[in-house]
Write an enzyme that holds these catalytic residues in place. Structure first.
Site: not given
Ligand code: BDP
Length: 728
Positions: A318, A392, A420
């Site tokens: 990301e 996720d 989340e």
């Molecule tokens: C996702 C989230 C994000 C996190 C990412 C992570 O949306 O905010 O930074 O995972 O785990 O679930 O790195």
């Protein structure tokens, strides 16, 4: 947890006026009765008189020298607990002359050194609680080989009282096979919390290190009470500033508060820190200057925090920097950091939640594809931290195929405690049930019975390091977690990290008894409500294996229509693949073949439309709308049925709670009731919006007796939530 001081504070103000004093008393009573959840499960309110009478003799005297801060903390807790629960303070003595408690280690307490209570071979931080005859008295011995074990034993003993267990013939032996039971805080230095729904970060960086908020101690107590022994203070989306000297000093102040409670501090490391705060031109792990920078940084960190745990790293995911930016592997990056902390006994926890800019054919496959070839290439002080599932933190996911697939690399679990993707704090969802489902899944690697729990505790592959992490749901809200029932998820996480074999139902019961009431008329329905709550959210959000269909970015509310934007795998349509024929992601041989990442018996089951557990049907298969499901209903009807069932279950939960007002203080009762109402409304919103959207593909009527969506699809699509919490 805290002394209520309102009464004392009133007196000087109105000393002379009787009526005002009366008002003061009234205020005091009200404040004593009202509860805001701050005390968590460490709510040592007086037990009923007959129960107190039962326990009083066992606790009349106490032999507990306290030569260390941890033992001081343990004794404080014991006295606080007994004082609250039994209104009794045991007499501190050197030898018992009546029944009582003998507490400590063989080093701290000579009486324990003389007793054979079975401490040999007990793992670090383990403890025993046993009845013994000492000096002609029957005593309860709480003993361990180390001070933290004693603290844990004290919490266990208090839990027995809090949950009103019989004390006859105590014979408890407890130790954890999971060495690191850790919280991951996704807390930013500006005190916002990524995916946090309970206020701001507890860490008041600006006032640290000089001001130590008393909440830090209560945080440590709460964690120690469930065996959590490590905390990562900073967000995985890391800020290099947290590794600068002023921030290390602040982190050291927190570490000092946590140390007596057996909690070690970890920090996240931003891979590009050598460039950002070190003035180097590169962060390439093969560059000797970069390697030296990290070595020096590690030495500096350990100067501030001598028992620093190590670094948690999110890299090449990301948009975060990482070794792949320089053509190196995850192992190259992890090993460089591992070498830096090795001389100090530190470890590196490298996250497997990676996905790069090049989009694979199926994001679910990427972590496995990138990490399995690296098995055996990591230093011995590296753990790879794997999310419970391959996508996720969805409301439900099959276990991650990496578990069992890296026999030479210790794998840590990453659960998400903060919700989340599960409706944030206001939806009552007990995650213990889901954690248990994942932990008990059989990886079949290398053979049947190799459950995820056994992979994690090292028994399958003999891992040298073991860890279970949970993304914290803790913030500045008075109730810590944003909702009373969110505390149960923190609690259940800790208990399962201590012992992944525990039953989530038993844990729920313990928590309910400690947090609310021991009355069976309350405990039974509330535990039942908690145990069905996870299934309910899956039903109203993502039935039958649907996933990642939430609103874009903030993940609040339904968004199955989300499409376009920078990446296909950040859209909903990528995951549900609804079309005129059917719905679901084909991950079998004829599709992305992600199923092949599982051991053959699991792959065979998941890959077979007839054998796949229905809860994962659309996770692995693209299924025609008229496919006959196990209930006999066609897929479309079954989807509608499940969405509706989810809403109905929430209504049942509301009904259950309404009958329980007499057992709960008004403040907590009302908050739970109000949140259940929000949950009901949002569950209905999820149901209606999802049905309205998917009906445009199925082109089928709703089965008879099912209400149509309340609004048009356009209405649901038009809703926007630019300020939804937790999204930065
Ligand atoms: C996702 C989230 C994000 C996190 C990412 C992570 O949306 O905010 O930074 O995972 O785990 O679930 O790195």
């Amino acid at each position: 947890m805290m002394a209520r001081s309102l009464g004392g504070g009133c007196a000087p103000l109105f000393r002379s006026t009787l009526s005002l004093l009366a008002l003061c008393a009234a205020l005091f009573m009200q404040s004593a009765a009202a509860e805001d959840g701050y005390e968590l499960w460490l709510r040592y309110h007086p037990l009923p008189a007959e129960q107190r009478a039962l326990y009083a003799p066992a606790t009349s005297q106490l032999v507990m020298p306290t030569p260390s801060p941890t033992l001081v903390a343990a004794k404080d807790e014991l006295l606080r607990g007994l004082n609250g629960l039994l209104s009794q303070r045991p007499a501190s003595v050197e030898r018992v002359s009546a029944s009582g408690l003998i507490v400590g280690t063989p080093q701290s307490n000579p009486q324990i050194a003389r007793l054979d209570v079975g401490l040999k071979g007990l793992a670090a931080q383990g403890y025993v609680i046993r009845h013994r005859r000492v000096d002609d008295q029957t005593v309860v011995v709480i003993a361990a080989n180390d001070d933290v074990g004693v603290l844990y034993g004290v919490f266990h003993f208090l839990r027995l009282l809090q949950t009103q267990q019989p004390l006859g013939n105590l014979n408890v032996t407890e130790s954890s096979r999971i060495q690191l039971r850790m919280l991951n805080h996704w807390d930013n230095l500006d005190r916002t919390v990524e995916r946090g729904y309970s206020g701001f970060s507890l860490w008041d960086w600006h006032k640290l290190p000089d001001y130590l908020d008393p909440r830090y101690t209560d945080y440590a107590r709460a964690n120690a009470s469930i065996g959590i022994n490590a905390t990562v203070l900073t967000n995985v989306n890391a800020n290099a500033t947290s590794l600068t000297a002023p921030y290390l000093e602040k982190a050291a102040a927190l570490a000092k508060v946590f140390r007596p409670y057996g909690i070690r501090v970890f920090l996240t490391a931003r891979f590009s820190a050598p460039v950002e705060i070190g003035g180097l031109k590169t962060a390439d792990p093969a560059d000797p200057g970069v390697q030296q920078w990290w070595k020096d940084k590690a030495a500096e960190v350990y100067k501030y925090i001598p028992d620093f745990g190590g670094f948690l790293v999110k890299a090449n995911s990301e948009g975060q920097p990482g070794p792949q930016d320089y053509g190196r592997t995850h192992a190259d990056g992890a090993n460089m950091l591992a070498d830096a902390v090795k001389p100090f006994g530190g470890i590196v926890i490298w996250r497997a939640f990676v996905y790069s800019h090049e989009q694979p054919d199926d994001r679910a496959k990427q972590a496995y594809d990138e990490f399995v070839p690296l098995d055996g290439k990591f230093r011995d002080n590296v753990l790879v931290q794997v999310k419970n599932g391959a996508i996720d933190f969805q409301p439900r996911e099959p276990f991650h195929p990496l578990f069992g697939a890296m026999p030479k690399t210790p794998l840590a679990m990453e659960f998400q405690i903060t919700k989340e993707y599960l409706g944030f704090a206001t939806h009552l969802v007990y995650l213990g049930a889901f954690y248990e489902e994942v932990l008990r899944s059989d990886t079949y690697r290398p053979r049947q019975g190799s459950t995820v729990a056994k992979v994690l505790d090292g028994s399958v592959n003999n891992y040298a390091h073991t860890a279970i992490a949970g993304v914290a749901n803790i913030g500045t809200d008075r109730n810590w977690s944003g909702a009373q029932f969110e505390q149960a998820n923190w609690y259940a996480f800790g208990r399962l990290a201590w012992n992944p074999m525990l039953s989530s139902k038993d844990i729920a019961e313990e928590w309910v008894r400690m947090t609310f009431s021991n009355d069976p008329q309350f405990v039974k329905p509330v535990v039942a409500m908690m145990m069905k709550s996870h299934e309910a959210v899956v039903d109203y959000m993502t039935p039958l294996g649907l996933h990642h269909v939430m609103g874009r970015g903030h993940h609040y509310g339904p968004g199955p229509w989300v499409e376009g934007g920078p990446r296909a795998d950040w859209t909903s349509v990528y995951y549900h693949r609804a079309d005129a024929q059917g719905i679901g992601f084909n991950r079998t041989k004829t599709g992305s073949n992600a199923v092949a990442q599982y051991a053959p018996p699991v792959a065979a089951q998941f890959g077979d439309l007839k054998r796949v557990p229905e809860q994962f049907l659309l996770w692995f298969h693209h299924v025609p709308w008229d496919y006959r499901t196990q209930s006999g209903r066609i897929l479309w009807d079954e989807l509608v049925y499940r969405y509706t069932r989810g809403v109905d279950t929430v209504r049942e939960m509301e009904g259950t709670w309404q009958g329980l007002a007499p057992f709960v203080d008004a403040e907590r009762y009302q908050q739970v009731a109000a949140f259940l109402k929000i949950q009901e409304n949002e569950a209905k919103w999820w149901r209606d919006a999802s049905i309205a959207y998917f009906q445009t593909f199925s082109k089928r009527p709703l089965p008879a007796g099912f209400a149509p969506p309340e609004h048009s699809l356009d209405y649901y699509k038009s809703l926007e939530f630019p300020y939804a919490p937790g999204h930065h």
